[in-house]
Design a protein around this motif. Sequence first.
Motif, mmCIF file in Angstrom:
data_model
loop_
_atom_site.group_PDB
_atom_site.id
_atom_site.type_symbol
_atom_site.label_atom_id
_atom_site.label_comp_id
_atom_site.label_asym_id
_atom_site.label_seq_id
_atom_site.Cartn_x
_atom_site.Cartn_y
_atom_site.Cartn_z
ATOM 1 N N SER A 19 0.844 -1.201 0.000
ATOM 2 C CA SER A 19 0.000 0.000 0.000
ATOM 3 C C SER A 19 0.877 1.247 0.000
ATOM 4 O O SER A 19 0.552 2.248 0.643
ATOM 5 C CB SER A 19 -0.948 0.002 1.202
ATOM 6 N N TRP A 42 -4.472 -9.438 1.495
ATOM 7 C CA TRP A 42 -4.353 -8.000 1.322
ATOM 8 C C TRP A 42 -5.730 -7.343 1.300
ATOM 9 O O TRP A 42 -6.717 -7.956 0.881
ATOM 10 C CB TRP A 42 -3.605 -7.672 0.029
ATOM 11 N N ASP A 43 -5.793 -6.118 1.711
ATOM 12 C CA ASP A 43 -7.049 -5.377 1.772
ATOM 13 C C ASP A 43 -7.353 -4.740 0.416
ATOM 14 O O ASP A 43 -6.808 -3.692 0.078
ATOM 15 C CB ASP A 43 -6.960 -4.299 2.857
ATOM 16 N N GLN A 44 -8.239 -5.374 -0.333
ATOM 17 C CA GLN A 44 -8.587 -4.839 -1.652
ATOM 18 C C GLN A 44 -9.366 -3.534 -1.562
ATOM 19 O O GLN A 44 -9.455 -2.795 -2.553
ATOM 20 C CB GLN A 44 -9.405 -5.859 -2.449
ATOM 21 N N ASN A 45 -9.921 -3.249 -0.408
ATOM 22 C CA ASN A 45 -10.671 -1.997 -0.245
ATOM 23 C C ASN A 45 -9.749 -0.791 -0.076
ATOM 24 O O ASN A 45 -10.196 0.354 -0.208
ATOM 25 C CB ASN A 45 -11.616 -2.102 0.954
ATOM 26 N N ASP A 46 -8.490 -1.052 0.220
ATOM 27 C CA ASP A 46 -7.506 0.026 0.230
ATOM 28 C C ASP A 46 -7.237 0.407 -1.229
ATOM 29 O O ASP A 46 -6.796 -0.438 -2.014
ATOM 30 C CB ASP A 46 -6.218 -0.473 0.895
ATOM 31 N N ARG A 69 -4.925 1.932 -2.776
ATOM 32 C CA ARG A 69 -3.562 1.698 -3.258
ATOM 33 C C ARG A 69 -3.312 0.209 -3.484
ATOM 34 O O ARG A 69 -2.776 -0.202 -4.513
ATOM 35 C CB ARG A 69 -2.550 2.253 -2.247
ATOM 36 N N THR A 70 -3.727 -0.589 -2.524
ATOM 37 C CA THR A 70 -3.548 -2.037 -2.638
ATOM 38 C C THR A 70 -4.411 -2.599 -3.756
ATOM 39 O O THR A 70 -3.965 -3.446 -4.539
ATOM 40 C CB THR A 70 -3.895 -2.729 -1.308
#
Length: 368
Positions: free
Chosen positions: A190, A222-226, A228-229
């Motif tokens: 991120s 990983w956080d797909q809602n971020d 950047r990520t």
Amino acid sequence: MAETEAEAAPLLKEIFNRERLRHFAAETAAIYPAFDCEKFLALASEGLDGLSIMQRLRQIAVAYHHVLPGGFERNLEILRALAPRIDHGFASITLPEYVALYGHDHFDLSMDALAFFTRFGSSEFAVRHFLLKDLERTLKVMQRWSLDENEHVRRLSSEGCRPRLPWSFQLKALIADPSPVAPILENLKSDPSLYVRKSVANHLNDITKDHPEWVFDTIAHWDQNDPRTGWIIKQALRTLIKKGDSRALHLFGVGHKAEVTVDAFAVTPPAVKLGGSVKIAARLTSTATEPQKLVIDYAVHYVKKAGGTSKKVFKWKEITLASGAACELSISRAIRNFTTRVHYPGRHPVELIVNGEVLATSSFELLP
């Protein structure tokens, strides 16, 4: 007039033309007055016209080795002072190349130098020589780089250990087993810098070509809602998406076959000469009972020199199409030579791909 491969390649390698060699010599002499400019220019320009860009880069580094006063540590001091004076980012890559050639007996000093030089261009090619010699030790340093405050150093931590970095040799050990780079990618998943995130995405995309399951296992945590990520994940899976991989498509809400009719798909004109362009156009109508997400790509089967064709998939558009709604798409594609692709006469099939499935085909003829 169409740009041929022979015409295009020198434009890139001319980054290291005679004028820039004189620039190197003058700036080095300004730092170290005893520098023998005449000898340096003779060595650096030997057979220059017949050398590729990477051969020129290396020859300059070798010339510095023969002209600078002596020991690696002393020479590094001069090159460090030279780095901010070089007038072109890619041209400065010759400085880390010097480290790659002559710094293996000075590991810590070399690693510090690569982290410094990468701020002015990139040390991505040079660090691979150290990875090849001592993978574990070099990756430990690169893991620290992934936490550096400087975005250029953080990018180097990912870009330098890509298993299939363009313009460089492959890292066979990391092609066989990518797990040693996991801590680096985890630290950068991120990253606030787009420059860094592009490298992480390209790194993961490299790995999908050999270990797609490893990539899916990695990004599952990983956080797909971020934002950047999420951006990294989408770019990392682009090759799998183009191939219609159901797991990749599912991650982006396209885990189903497209419910559409293809009302039209055409490539015009039907015949074109090198240097011209073709227009690819399609019209789709939804047959679904509710809105559906569509990933629309097209593929061109380029004729190869030895015969046959080679398929290249291009991203086109991602849309959400309402029930019963229609959409029209068109795109123009230039048919001209590049350093990375030379065109040959013959029939070039073109495919319309929706949600990973080929739904229609057309073609154009490239005339001699």
